[in-house]
Design a protein around this motif. Sequence first.
Motif: not given
Length: 135
Positions: A123-124, A127-128
């Motif tokens: 999810n984001s 990724l971050k």
Amino acid sequence: METKKFERKSGKYVGMIAFVLVLISVLSLIFSIASTDKSLCNVSIVALEIAIISMIAAVVVAIIILFMPDDFEYVIKQNGDVILFEFGLDDVRVLKKNFHIFSQKKRYLILEDGNSRIKIAYNSAVLKFLKELGA
């Protein structure tokens, strides 16, 4: 050592909702078929309507499940020059710190360090975190 736990479990809950809707529709359908008595005729029609509505809702939820991202739960640890991906007690995968994102799809990432490749749902937040690690 930097450690982060990531998880997404929404599919499990949507699946439970679909199961309950199908159960309601089946029970309503059974009741509407079983109640042939004239005094229960109106109740039978209502039960049949509930069965049809529940079945339609279950189909909609099933379609949502098909397009929903995969559930996941894992821990990412940075330990010196390696990144550890712990998917369970017996499933630990290691990448060198100089890894990069080989492929980014809608549902998963493929990470590569030159020697190894791993495929993970993401999810984001994942990724971050990976980009902060240098991916």
